[in-house]
Design a protein around this motif. Structure first.
Motif, PDB file in Angstrom:
ATOM      1  N   GLU A 114       0.839  -1.192   0.000  1.00 39.27           N
ATOM      2  CA  GLU A 114       0.000   0.000   0.000  1.00 39.27           C
ATOM      3  C   GLU A 114       0.871   1.238   0.000  1.00 39.27           C
ATOM      4  O   GLU A 114       1.849   1.318   0.721  1.00 39.27           O
ATOM      5  CB  GLU A 114      -0.921  -0.001   1.222  1.00 39.27           C
ATOM      6  N   VAL A 115       0.462   2.203  -0.813  1.00 41.91           N
ATOM      7  CA  VAL A 115       1.266   3.401  -1.000  1.00 41.91           C
ATOM      8  C   VAL A 115       0.797   4.463  -0.011  1.00 41.91           C
ATOM      9  O   VAL A 115      -0.393   4.597   0.218  1.00 41.91           O
ATOM     10  CB  VAL A 115       1.101   3.885  -2.454  1.00 41.91           C
ATOM     11  N   GLU A 117      -0.328   7.991   1.736  1.00 40.06           N
ATOM     12  CA  GLU A 117      -1.337   8.916   1.240  1.00 40.06           C
ATOM     13  C   GLU A 117      -0.756  10.034   0.368  1.00 40.06           C
ATOM     14  O   GLU A 117      -1.259  10.308  -0.719  1.00 40.06           O
ATOM     15  CB  GLU A 117      -2.019   9.522   2.473  1.00 40.06           C
ATOM     16  N   VAL A 120       0.115   9.008  -3.072  1.00 28.48           N
ATOM     17  CA  VAL A 120      -1.039   8.789  -3.948  1.00 28.48           C
ATOM     18  C   VAL A 120      -1.560  10.114  -4.489  1.00 28.48           C
ATOM     19  O   VAL A 120      -1.867  10.241  -5.681  1.00 28.48           O
ATOM     20  CB  VAL A 120      -2.144   8.025  -3.198  1.00 28.48           C
ATOM     21  N   TRP A 121      -1.632  11.138  -3.609  1.00 23.99           N
ATOM     22  CA  TRP A 121      -2.098  12.451  -4.105  1.00 23.99           C
ATOM     23  C   TRP A 121      -1.158  12.970  -5.178  1.00 23.99           C
ATOM     24  O   TRP A 121      -1.600  13.493  -6.205  1.00 23.99           O
ATOM     25  CB  TRP A 121      -2.184  13.466  -2.957  1.00 23.99           C
ATOM     26  N   ARG A 123       0.755  11.227  -7.110  1.00 22.09           N
ATOM     27  CA  ARG A 123       0.566  10.421  -8.325  1.00 22.09           C
ATOM     28  C   ARG A 123      -0.659  10.880  -9.103  1.00 22.09           C
ATOM     29  O   ARG A 123      -0.652  10.915 -10.334  1.00 22.09           O
ATOM     30  CB  ARG A 123       0.382   8.952  -7.943  1.00 22.09           C
ATOM     31  N   SER A 260      -9.312   3.803  -8.826  1.00 19.59           N
ATOM     32  CA  SER A 260      -8.088   3.449  -8.117  1.00 19.59           C
ATOM     33  C   SER A 260      -7.603   4.740  -7.476  1.00 19.59           C
ATOM     34  O   SER A 260      -8.174   5.803  -7.710  1.00 19.59           O
ATOM     35  CB  SER A 260      -7.064   2.880  -9.087  1.00 19.59           C
ATOM     36  N   MET A 261      -6.560   4.641  -6.678  1.00 18.90           N
ATOM     37  CA  MET A 261      -6.034   5.804  -5.947  1.00 18.90           C
ATOM     38  C   MET A 261      -7.170   6.504  -5.191  1.00 18.90           C
ATOM     39  O   MET A 261      -8.025   5.836  -4.625  1.00 18.90           O
ATOM     40  CB  MET A 261      -5.309   6.743  -6.906  1.00 18.90           C
ATOM     41  N   PHE A 262      -7.230   7.834  -5.189  1.00 19.60           N
ATOM     42  CA  PHE A 262      -8.288   8.534  -4.445  1.00 19.60           C
ATOM     43  C   PHE A 262      -9.312   9.150  -5.388  1.00 19.60           C
ATOM     44  O   PHE A 262      -9.913  10.171  -5.064  1.00 19.60           O
ATOM     45  CB  PHE A 262      -7.678   9.616  -3.552  1.00 19.60           C
TER      46      PHE A 262
END
Lengths: 415, 190
Positions: A114-115, A117, A120-121, A123, A260-262
């Motif tokens: 898991e990446v 937080e 992820v933002w 990305r 996927s992601m947020f």
């Protein structure tokens, strides 16, 4: 002259297509085989089309490619998962960040990592910047092909500024290699959010300006509306994805429909058009850029300080002071770069809405540091496949418009 | 609201969303096709993100057509066709990745084929399969029965060997000095 006011007549070809027979056209009814490409300025990259012309009308054609084939899938089986990141840049080189992110997601899916937080933002931000850049290139070059040069310069200025932002993140402008398995190469610098928002605001204005410049232009309408039509059924038959499918009324966006992601946590609209012609593809891309800018602004508001790399010894490259000062760190470093980390046995297909459509990595692992099979599903392959039937019965100049509007990127096509 | 929704990991997010649908679909497939379904590997038991349906070679076009149009499945979108070289007997697995525009879930169909055996084409189900199958033929040498135009696609037409086979070297250069010619007969097909 006869009494008939329109001298043009319909002519049915042996293959069953009806074309317009124009008695004023000296070349009408004469057949000629023309080879367009692979190195022709109007073909976007090393693509080739062999077309049989009736006058100026394409009666039948077939496409060929593979001139920039670099055996990426073979390399994927011979490089470690870490080493393969740089090869993903050279797929769709207009939006290399999306390729980096999708590839990292595929390997993380296999590893179960898991990446954090913040990563992820970031990305999501870089994916959307890449999407804006890709769409700017697509609509810009498409307009250049049809003679609207200044339109392209508006977009390219913003593109350069976007590359400057990307350079601040990872030091490279085009071949970014920004993601790492489980995180990112570098954190965003101090004050990045502010610069990002300034760029978003400027780009919003520029896109409005580009919109006003071209969307209502009569010549643009004549060259694009009803040209290169690929309707909903044809899009489904030929596996069209992304803006090209949405221009024909297929309301599917993997960011919304397979989140996927947020992407669940940000608000954006998915523009859909109905006709599937060159104009609709242009209009969908223009609106998508606005939505992408909205997403970037929301991400910039919500990203907070934090780690950018998963605390996972398998995938995280050890920090330099640990490498230089401890024995274990040095061993870890050498093991990481010389043998790579082992990915457990299994298979995964990770896909993401890239700028042109569904970009997928299908990885089969047999528990080794190298993949057993590294399949790259690029959207351009399927888009290019539909071109021959899209341009059948159209003028050769309209083929150039249609080709520019589906945005074939040779790097992704040939892999 | 907790925004720390993780990236869907192996079997994570998709499994909670589509697990029940997949189970029902696997059962329906077994009932409909019986012996034509060799085995079905489901996500939590086997390390995969979506179910893998192994289909007997002869029945693949039929199964794909059923998956495409039956209201219980509706996998109307062909994501990709590819293959893997397993170096066992049977040697190859042809992989079909399907996506549903109705339920937004995915499924994977696989067909085992020996070296030299032909697999029925899926291009009658999806025209998009045409180039994908040409690429599989080019890279692995798997022939597709009933394919309208099975030529090499990425490599030169004069190329010898199939580069993605495991026994093909990484640097297997072949140099051609003159260009590929145009085939006028391909333009007569219409």
């Amino acid at each position: 002259m006869s009494n008939n006011s329109d001298p043009r007549t319909q002519l049915t070809l042996p293959s069953g297509i009806t074309v317009e027979h124009d008695p004023d056209d000296l070349w009408s009814d004469s057949r000629m085989i023309v080879n367009i490409g692979p190195t022709h300025p109007a073909m976007h990259g090393a693509l080739r089309m062999a077309a049989k012309l009736n006058g100026e009308t394409i009666e039948s054609s077939y496409c060929a490619f593979g001139y920039t084939h670099r055996a990426k899938e073979k390399l994927g089986e011979n490089r470690t998962f870490h080493q393969f990141i740089v090869y993903t840049d050279r797929l769709n080189y207009c939006s290399s960040l999306v390729n980096n992110v999708t590839y990292a997601m595929a390997v993380e899916k296999l590893l179960g990592v898991e990446v954090p937080e913040r990563a992820v933002w970031i990305r999501m931000i870089v994916s959307e910047i890449a999407r804006v850049v890709d769409h700017l290139v697509c609509v810009g070059i498409n307009a250049v092909d049809l003679g609207a040069f200044s339109f392209f310069l508006y977009g390219f200025h913003q593109r350069e500024e976007a590359y400057t932002l990307i350079e601040k993140l990872c030091g490279a402008r085009l071949t970014t290699s920004y993601t790492r398995i489980g995180g990112l190469m570098f954190d965003a610098p101090e004050g990045f959010e502010k610069e990002l928002k300034a760029w978003v605001n400027r780009t919003r204005k520029v896109i409005d300006e580009m919109d006003r410049l071209l969307t209502g232009n009569k010549i643009w309408h004549q060259r694009t509306i009803g040209v290169g039509v690929f309707n909903k059924e044809a899009c489904l038959k030929y596996s069209y994805t992304g803006p090209n499918a949405r221009a024909a009324g297929i309301d599917v966006d993997l960011r919304r429909d397979q989140p996927s992601m947020f992407y669940k946590n940000v608000e954006f609209d998915v523009p859909v058009a109905q006709n599937g012609d060159v104009f609709d593809r242009y209009a969908v891309r223009i609106e998508e850029m606005r939505q992408s800018l909205n997403i970037i602004a929301q991400c910039a508001d919500r990203m907070k300080k934090g780690p950018i790399w998963a605390e996972d010894k398998r995938v995280r490259i050890p920090d330099k002071d640990v490498v230089h000062n401890t024995m274990e760190g040095l061993i870890h470093h050498f093991k990481f770069f010389m043998t790579g980390f082992e990915v457990p046995e299994g298979e995964a297909y990770a896909c993401f809405e890239a700028a042109n459509g569904e970009l997928g990595f299908y990885i089969v692992s047999k528990g080794a540091p190298r993949a057993h099979r590294m399949r790259i599903r690029g959207p351009s392959v399927y888009h290019y496949q539909g071109l021959s039937s899209m341009v059948r019965g159209e003028k050769i100049a309209d083929m150039i418009a249609a080709l520019g509007s589906i945005n074939i990127i040779a790097g992704e096509l040939d892999r | 609201m907790d925004i720390r929704t993780p990236i869907p990991t192996n079997g994570g997010d998709w499994l909670t969303k589509f697990g029940e649908t997949w189970k029902a679909q696997a059962e329906a497939l077994r009932q409909k096709f019986g012996g034509a379904i060799e085995e079905i590997r489901m996500p939590p038991d086997y390390p995969t993100d979506v179910p893998i349906v192994y289909v007997r070679k002869e029945a693949v076009a039929e199964v794909l057509a059923h998956l495409k149009s039956d209201p219980a499945f509706e996998y109307g979108f062909l994501s990709d066709i590819t293959a893997t070289d397993e170096m066992t007997d049977p040697r190859f697995e042809v992989v079909y990745n399907l996506f549903s525009h109705v339920r937004f879930n995915r499924i994977r169909v696989k067909v085992r084929a020996r070296d030299g055996e032909a697999v029925p084409t899926a291009s009658s189900v999806w025209p998009a399969a045409n180039w994908a199958e040409r690429e599989v033929f080019d890279m692995f040498g798997i022939r597709f029965e009933g394919h309208p135009d099975l030529r090499r696609i990425l490599m030169d037409e004069r190329w010898v060997g199939h580069p993605l086979r495991k026994d093909y070297p990484l640097k297997g250069y072949q140099i051609f000095t003159d260009a590929e010619v145009i085939h006028p007969e391909l333009l007569d097909k219409g």
